[in-house]
Design a protein around this motif. Structure first.
Motif, mmCIF file in Angstrom:
data_model
loop_
_atom_site.group_PDB
_atom_site.id
_atom_site.type_symbol
_atom_site.label_atom_id
_atom_site.label_comp_id
_atom_site.label_asym_id
_atom_site.label_seq_id
_atom_site.Cartn_x
_atom_site.Cartn_y
_atom_site.Cartn_z
ATOM 1 N N LEU A 134 -23.328 42.136 17.151
ATOM 2 C CA LEU A 134 -23.426 43.232 18.110
ATOM 3 C C LEU A 134 -22.076 43.437 18.809
ATOM 4 O O LEU A 134 -21.397 42.464 19.142
ATOM 5 N N PRO A 135 -21.677 44.674 19.063
ATOM 6 C CA PRO A 135 -20.425 44.918 19.789
ATOM 7 C C PRO A 135 -20.417 44.217 21.145
ATOM 8 O O PRO A 135 -21.460 44.099 21.795
ATOM 9 N N GLY A 136 -19.261 43.760 21.571
ATOM 10 C CA GLY A 136 -19.149 43.007 22.818
ATOM 11 C C GLY A 136 -19.655 43.751 24.027
ATOM 12 O O GLY A 136 -20.319 43.168 24.900
ATOM 13 N N GLU A 137 -19.366 45.074 24.093
ATOM 14 C CA GLU A 137 -19.810 45.836 25.258
ATOM 15 C C GLU A 137 -21.329 45.967 25.312
ATOM 16 O O GLU A 137 -21.931 46.004 26.379
ATOM 17 N N VAL A 138 -21.962 46.011 24.134
ATOM 18 C CA VAL A 138 -23.428 46.070 24.081
ATOM 19 C C VAL A 138 -24.016 44.752 24.563
ATOM 20 O O VAL A 138 -24.965 44.725 25.364
#
Length: 206
Positions: free
Chosen positions: A181-185
């Motif tokens: 999962l993307p870090g910001e998510v």
């Protein structure tokens, strides 16, 4: 060996249910309409496949269940033998058989939906089972709920579920394995999770 005439008489009686297919199964024969197996014939006896709707009727009549040997161990299946009393009530037998057929169709549809769920990243057998227990039985239902609401429903059933389960649900919906999962998510989910856990703890202590 089951006489051909016995199978024919049974299928003729149940013909109003639809085009019945007969296949070998359990050392006897299965009866199905389409892909829904609703009964079997074993040693010349008709056994109806129980479902939630038909089981009360079958149990009330104290019908014998189908028993098979598996590796030398007797195993009872959720099929109930039609007795002489029920044979003398063909309309009632047909009505109960119709319930069994509908139950078999619903089971097939649920299995199809479950397979669809397990096609998503992160959704294994255990998580799929928990989702079903929480009333989320299909991909469409999971999408409609969203990861956060689905996690809350799961958490209500199992207080030990943590952040990784929330990641897994979000990943399933967005097409990522939760590790990717993307870090910001992940950061947004972690913030929401910590806030929600604190809120749940306050409610528990009241």
């Amino acid at each position: 060996m089951i006489k051909k005439g016995r199978i024919e008489s049974i299928t003729q009686l149940l013909d109003p249910l639809g085009a019945i297919k007969v296949r070998t199964q359990f050392g006897g024969y299965s009866l199905s309409v389409g892909k829904a197996v609703f009964a079997v014939v074993s040693q010349g006896e008709l056994y109806l496949r129980a479902c939630e709707a038909s089981k009360p009727y079958l149990c009330e009549r104290k019908l014998q269940t189908l028993q098979l040997q598996k590796r030398g161990v007797p195993v009872r299946l959720d099929y109930y033998r039609v007795n002489e009393t029920l044979w003398r009530e063909p309309e009632q037998l047909l009505a109960i058989s119709r319930l069994c057929l509908q139950g078999a169709r619903e089971h097939n549809e649920q299995s199809k939906q479950a397979r669809g769920m397990r096609d998503l990243p992160n959704i294994g057998h255990q998580l799929e089972r928990l989702l079903r227990e929480a009333g989320i039985g299909s991909v469409n239902m999971l999408r409609a709920q969203g990861a956060k609401a689905s996690w809350l429903k799961l958490r209500a059933l199992n207080k030990h579920l943590g952040l990784n389960t929330l990641y897994a649900l979000e990943g399933a919906l967005s097409g990522f394995y939760y590790q990717a999962l993307p870090g910001e998510v992940k950061a947004e989910l972690r913030s929401w999770y910590e806030t929600k856990i604190a809120q749940l703890e306050r409610e528990r202590c009241r």
